[in-house]
Structures are given as C-alpha cells and as structure tokens.
Design an enzyme around this catalytic site. Structure first.
Site, PDB file in Angstrom:
ATOM      1  N   TRP A   1       0.178   7.335   3.016  1.00  0.00           N
ATOM      2  CA  TRP A   1      -0.758   8.404   2.675  1.00  0.00           C
ATOM      3  C   TRP A   1      -0.320   9.723   3.301  1.00  0.00           C
ATOM      4  CZ3 TRP A   1      -6.394   6.104   2.540  1.00  0.00           C
ATOM      5  CH2 TRP A   1      -6.406   5.009   1.677  1.00  0.00           C
TER       6      TRP A   1
ATOM      7  N   HIS B   1      -0.626  -0.942 -14.777  1.00  0.00           N
ATOM      8  CA  HIS B   1      -0.613  -0.925 -13.308  1.00  0.00           C
ATOM      9  C   HIS B   1       0.050  -2.217 -12.845  1.00  0.00           C
ATOM     10  CE1 HIS B   1      -1.671  -0.314  -9.183  1.00  0.00           C
ATOM     11  NE2 HIS B   1      -2.622   0.574  -9.408  1.00  0.00           N
TER      12      HIS B   1
ATOM     13  N   ARG C   1     -11.869   7.131 -10.089  1.00  0.00           N
ATOM     14  CA  ARG C   1     -12.775   5.990 -10.179  1.00  0.00           C
ATOM     15  C   ARG C   1     -14.122   6.325  -9.535  1.00  0.00           C
ATOM     16  NH1 ARG C   1     -10.886   1.566  -5.530  1.00  0.00           N
ATOM     17  NH2 ARG C   1     -11.598   2.801  -3.758  1.00  0.00           N
TER      18      ARG C   1
ATOM     19  N   ASP D   1     -10.733  -1.136  -9.639  1.00  0.00           N
ATOM     20  CA  ASP D   1      -9.794  -2.195  -9.261  1.00  0.00           C
ATOM     21  C   ASP D   1     -10.285  -3.579  -9.688  1.00  0.00           C
ATOM     22  OD1 ASP D   1      -8.442  -0.123  -8.079  1.00  0.00           O
ATOM     23  OD2 ASP D   1      -9.042  -0.628  -6.039  1.00  0.00           O
TER      24      ASP D   1
ATOM     25  N   ASP E   1      -7.571   9.126  -6.236  1.00  0.00           N
ATOM     26  CA  ASP E   1      -8.204   7.873  -5.820  1.00  0.00           C
ATOM     27  C   ASP E   1      -9.282   8.115  -4.760  1.00  0.00           C
ATOM     28  OD1 ASP E   1      -8.621   5.156  -5.831  1.00  0.00           O
ATOM     29  OD2 ASP E   1      -6.715   4.633  -4.877  1.00  0.00           O
TER      30      ASP E   1
ATOM     31  N   ARG F   1       0.841  -1.195   0.000  1.00  0.00           N
ATOM     32  CA  ARG F   1       0.000   0.000   0.000  1.00  0.00           C
ATOM     33  C   ARG F   1       0.873   1.240   0.000  1.00  0.00           C
ATOM     34  NH1 ARG F   1      -5.095  -1.043   2.199  1.00  0.00           N
ATOM     35  NH2 ARG F   1      -5.635   1.035   1.393  1.00  0.00           N
TER      36      ARG F   1
ATOM     37  N   GLU G   1     -15.168   7.357  -2.033  1.00  0.00           N
ATOM     38  CA  GLU G   1     -16.387   6.597  -1.737  1.00  0.00           C
ATOM     39  C   GLU G   1     -16.596   6.343  -0.242  1.00  0.00           C
ATOM     40  OE1 GLU G   1     -14.054   4.783  -5.213  1.00  0.00           O
ATOM     41  OE2 GLU G   1     -13.671   5.350  -3.122  1.00  0.00           O
TER      42      GLU G   1
END
Length: 666
Positions: free
Chosen positions: A283, A521, A439, A456, A389, A280, A392
C-alpha cells in the site's frame, strides 16, 4: 419539485400524507414516535464491526398538540415542510429516535443501498453501517462460523460495503434519512416501516410518484447521476492480471484467443506483500522501488498498450502502509487521522501490516491525495482507471481534523473517498473518460462514483456470498440512483480450501458479459485457483463472452445515455418495467438489461436448466435458438455456454440481439 406534506387529524391522532398516500399515522395508544438514551458498544476487527446498544429511559410519545409547523410531544417535536419531516429531541442527551412510518398489508419494500442477499426487504431488519460484508454471510455454514471465530469476519445477510438509509415501497413512495449516523431500517412489523436513528435529530425526505421508474428517477436526481461510461469501458473486456511484468505476456494469450480487450488491470502495480490471507498489495500508491522491480518500464508499456486501444488500470485505497515511502510524506504533511488524546497517527491493522488512515475531513489532505497520488502518480502516467478500494474501515475511536464525531463520519467516509477520486479526474479533464470503481458507498456517493463493483464474493455458488449475490447487488443499488454495477468475474475470496471450479468461471463469464463492464479478477490466492488463462477451454470461454459483451456496446451506449437523462439503472428489477405484477416484486436472480433484454444467469452449481419469468403480454425471443416464448414462467434449458437470455422482437435494438450468437461463435 418537492411535494407537499398534508396533515390530517384522525381519531384523536393524526396522519401525514404525501401525494394522497399515508406515510405516517399516529395515535396516542399506538405512537409513531419514541425516544431514548443510548449506550453504544462498538468493536472493530479489520473492517468487521460488532455494534450493540443498551438504550434506557425510553419514552413512547403518545400525547401531542399541534404547532404552526408540526406537532409537539413530551420531549420531542415533529415538524414538516415540503417533501420532508424533521424529528428533534428537546434534550440532546436523548440520542435515540424510533419512528414508525405507515405500512399497508402486503406492501413490499426495497432499497437499503447495495444489498447482497435480498432484493425485497420486507420481514427483515437492516442496520445501515458500511463495513466488510463478511465471508460466507450465512451463520448456518461452516465457512461463516470459522471466519467469525477468526475475527468476526463471517458476516450476515445485512452486512454490506454500501448501505443507504433509503427505502421504496410498492405504493410508490420513498423515504430517505438524511443523516450519516448509525441507523436501522426495520421491516419486521407488517404494519410499520420502522427506522431507528442514533441521533437527537433526524431529517427524513419523502418522495412519491405514479410508478417505480419515476420514483427511481427522483432518487437519482436527488443523489446525483453518473456521467455516461466511456466507449472503451463498454466496448470490450478488462483483463485482471497481477503477475508483475509477465502480465503483459499473458495478456497476449487473450488477444490471440480472439478476445475483445479494452483494458489490462494490474492491481499489483505498486508492489505486493504475501500474507496468510493471500497475496496482498503493497500500500504505497506510487511508482517507487517496489513498483519498478515488479513492473519495469511501466510507463512505456502503458503507452504501448494505449497505441493498441488498450487502457491500463491500477489500484488505490485511502490508506498508506507505515512502511511505505509515501507514508513519511503524508506524515510530514499532517494527512493522517490521529489517536484521541495525542498527536500520534492512528494505525489500523489490515492483517499483518498496519496503515495510517488518510484524513479526508481536511481540505488540504483531499487536495494532496487527489493531486499527488491519483493525479501525478496515476493519471499523469497514462493510467486510465483504477479500483478505488475500501472506505469502510474508519474506526470510531480516532480523532479527525475537523473535530467531527467518527460515529457520524464513518458512513460518509466512502462519499469523501469518492469525491477525492472524482476531483482527480476533473483536474485532468478525464471525467467521463477515465473510470474508477468502488465497492464502498453511502448516500451521495452517486454524484461522484461512476461505477460500482459488487465487492469480494466467494469463489462459489453459495446463496449469500457467491455468484448470485452480484445480481441482487446491482438491482438493489440501482433503485437508489446507481446506474452502473459490475463484479469480479470469477469471484475473489478463496479461503479454507474453497477454490474456483471451471464451471464457476464459465458461468461468471456468462453473467459478466451482460453487465456494463466486464472485468476479471485473479482473486486473493491466484496461485491456488484456476485463472482464465489456465486452460485453453477457459481462455476460449472468456474470449467468446468478451465478444458478446463488445457486440452489446451500441445497446449499452443507448442505455448509458438514457441513464444520464433519467437516472434509470442499466440492470433493472423486473417490476421496474412491469409494476402491476406483484409476483415480480421479489425476483432477484434475473434482470432486465434495459427494457428490451431479459437475462437469467445460471447461479446454481450443476444446473443445466432454470425457471425464467417472462413478464408482460407479448412474446419474448430466445437469443440462442430464435424461438419465441409466450409470457409466463418457463423452465428453460441452460447448458454451460447458453444462459437463458431473451429479447423483445419489436425492439429497435433487435438486430444487435439477433447477432449475439454470431459474436459468441466467431
């Protein structure tokens, strides 16, 4: 110009018409409207939602009386004006509205935002709630069931990053719910297009046209059109690598293999963290200590690439890890969403690390993120694009700076996120030059986001979460005003032993070459999976199809200019150009690229031929053999390296299409 809604009394009830077509029909014994009180029950686990309701005191509103602007029922009213209907409950405690729009037998319905599984929505129900789509998205598969058990993460056919409560029908009418609350589009009744709205008021916008292209153009005008894509974005492939400083050395392998390269995308530019899900990102969207360790002298490297005509792209999302350097600055500035009943930051578990949610309902925060993060840390350092990214995950139990209800704010969160990104580009004069891609979405994201990506997908050929879903995603989103879509070439999600095959990577190259942007990717577990530079064969494959993508640039430029004028998407369902053939209405696995190129990617594992529908009344020419095919359905040979692609011989762009075999072989 909005069209006039016409009222007509009929058999003790009434009809509402738009453009001479019935859009709503009401009778006392078959009411078009009902209301109720809702009792929601919502649970979220890392962007996966379980949403239930226990409505009570439901009233089916049968008896009616006319008013100067509409009709009154017992407990609600329905008013109309040019181009729209408004339903309002007398008592705001009645916060569920159920409305049935008229449907004709056999009518086909599309829309719903970006749908992954079905292009034609008829016969199914689609909740409108932005979320993680899930892994597998098919309850009959072991992968989906395992992901459900691991955290409600399996998903289903209707889960999507980008819902939109807009539907179009084959009578060439469209209905849009102008609200961000939870809603449901329900097409399970063949005589009604039902919409459920979790609010005491609902405004519906109505559209009618003589054909689908004009209807799509109206919707694009309503929601906002994207600027044309820059030449660099369509003129070569964007190579996605995330191995730190060695990414620059690996890029040279692609150049030496003869690939047409327009960009290097390093989503790990700000650092990484290893989790059980896979590799990951860290962030913290800045060139801090972790970034400097992973990418020494990044600004100088970005500048060196730019001198060669290669742009550098990065990554950002609207959250900050609570162990990030920027977190303290955001905390001091009051930029986070808070817990209800306290001034503590609301933290979201993103899978073994917790993050604060940037509160975009606050103007100062929108300005801070656009300037401090996207402007100073990215654009000013020469970064010319990024994956914007997420969007949601807004929980429904936090506190927002503007006092709004998170249930209302949840769906509009991606639109606010897109607006912040667009503001950053505009502040540096980079609109139409730098490109971010998203997305997540909802109604209105079109006005801000220049490019969608399909999310994804699993690294496989599965029906509901594999390579084929990116076609459905592009076609469905294009019908509601999104001109540009692309995907992670090679797929993304690799879990429970599901890894890439050479065949999948090659087939995805064939598909990605015929999208506005071609971008690879490495996926969530790059060390477990094949990459395009893992073998000479895969590297050569990527290079070949990148050249095809680059060779199409003049055609894509013409389509992009057309999109800016008309709102028409570049990747189009067949019926958009051939609306008189109902057999085309549900075709979701092939598409028209503009009006002159037919692309039928191979999306079934092991397939070496596939059926292709060639519409119209004129021959189509097979790109690779030069053979002409008559209109109709054909079984076409499709060995790896030769996906079925056809063009209209009379096209003004025919010379470009005829030259694709040369680009492939160069």
């Amino acid at each position: 110009m909005a069209q006039t809604v016409e009222f007509r009394a009929r058999d003790g009830g009434f009809e509402l018409l738009l453009g001479g077509r019935v859009v709503l029909r009401h009778a006392p014994d078959c009411p078009a409207l009902a209301i109720a009180r809702g009792t929601p029950d919502i649970e979220m686990v890392r962007g996966n939602f379980r949403i239930d309701d226990a409505p009570r005191d439901r009233r089916d509103l049968g008896e009616w009386s006319a008013t100067p602007t509409g009709v009154r029922f017992d407990g609600a009213r329905l008013d109309w004006s040019d181009g729209g209907l408004t339903v309002s409950c007398d008592d705001p405690a009645f916060d569920r509205i159920y409305i049935r729009f008229h449907a004709e037998p056999g009518e086909t319905v599309w829309g719903g935002g970006e749908q992954m599984s079905y292009l034609a929505l008829s016969g199914r129900r689609f909740p409108m709630w932005t979320s993680e789509p899930g892994v597998g998205r098919d309850k009959s598969t072991a992968l989906t069931r395992a992901m459900d058990e691991a955290g409600m993460a399996g998903g289903d056919y209707y889960h999507t990053n980008y819902p939109q409560p807009t539907f179009l029908t084959s009578r060439w009418i469209a209905v849009h719910l102008d609200a961000s609350c939870y809603s449901v589009l329900d097409f399970t009744d063949p005589v009604a297009h039902a919409v459920e709205v979790w609010s005491s008021m609902a405004r519906f916008e109505l559209f009618a046209a003589e054909g689908p292209k004009a209807l799509v153009g109206q919707l694009a005008g309503r929601f906002g059109r994207q600027p044309p894509l820059p030449d660099w974005a369509i003129g070569g492939a964007i190579v996605g690598l995330k191995s730190g400083a060695s990414s620059f050395d690996r890029l040279e392998r692609f150049v030496e293999a003869g690939a047409a390269i327009s960009g290097l995308w390093c989503e790990d530019w700000a650092g990484i963290r290893e989790t059980s899900f896979g590799r990951r990102l860290f962030w913290d969207w800045q060139l801090g200590a972790r970034s400097a360790a992973r990418y020494p002298d990044l600004e100088a490297r970005i500048e060196a690439l730019a001198r060669r005509g290669i742009r550098f792209l990065a990554y950002a999302n609207p959250y900050l890890s609570n162990d990030a350097e920027l977190y303290a600055e955001a905390l001091e500035g009051g930029h986070f969403c808070l817990q209800q009943g306290s001034d503590e930051v609301y933290l979201v578990d993103f899978g073994e690390f917790d993050c604060g949610v940037i509160d975009f309902t606050r103007a100062e925060t929108r300005d801070w993120f656009a300037e401090r993060v996207l402007g100073r840390e990215m654009l000013d350092r020469g970064i010319m694009g990024w994956m914007a990214d997420f969007g949601e995950y807004l929980p429904t139990d936090l506190r927002l700076a503007d006092g709004s209800d998170p249930m209302e704010a949840h769906n509009r969160w991606p639109v606010l996120w897109a607006e912040v990104n667009a503001r950053a580009l505009a502040s540096r004069g980079k609109t139409g030059d730098a490109v971010f891609f998203m997305r997540a979405g909802f109604s209105g994201v079109q006005a801000h986001c220049p490019l969608l990506w399909a999310g994804d997908q699993c690294v496989d050929f599965t029906r509901h979460d594999g390579i084929g879903t990116v076609i459905t995603a592009a076609l469905s989103s294009g019908l509601v005003g999104n001109a540009y879509s692309h995907s992670d070439c090679g797929g993304y999600t690799s879990l429970l032993g599901n890894v890439r095959t050479e065949e999948l990577l090659m087939r995805w190259c064939e598909l990605a070459a015929f999208a506005p942007v071609m971008r690879s990717h490495e996926g969530n577990r790059p060390d477990d999976n094949l990459q395009y530079d893992s073998t000479p064969e895969l590297l050569a494959c990527f290079a070949r199809w990148s050249r095809v993508h680059a060779a199409l640039a003049p055609y894509v430029r013409a389509l992009s200019d057309e999109a800016a004028q008309t709102g028409l998407p570049l990747q189009r369902p067949l019926f958009l150009e051939y609306p008189d053939d109902p057999a085309l209405f549900a075709v979701r696995d092939q598409y028209l690229y503009g009006s002159d190129l037919m692309v039928a990617p191979v999306v079934e594992e092991g397939a070496r031929a596939r059926q292709v529908v060639l519409p119209g009344d004129a021959p189509w020419r097979h790109v690779w053999s030069g053979r002409d095919f008559a209109p109709g359905t054909h079984t076409v040979a499709a060995p790896v390296g030769e996906p079925p692609v056809f063009y209209r011989p009379g096209s003004p762009h025919a010379a470009i299409f005829a030259g694709l075999p040369k680009a492939l072989a160069a």
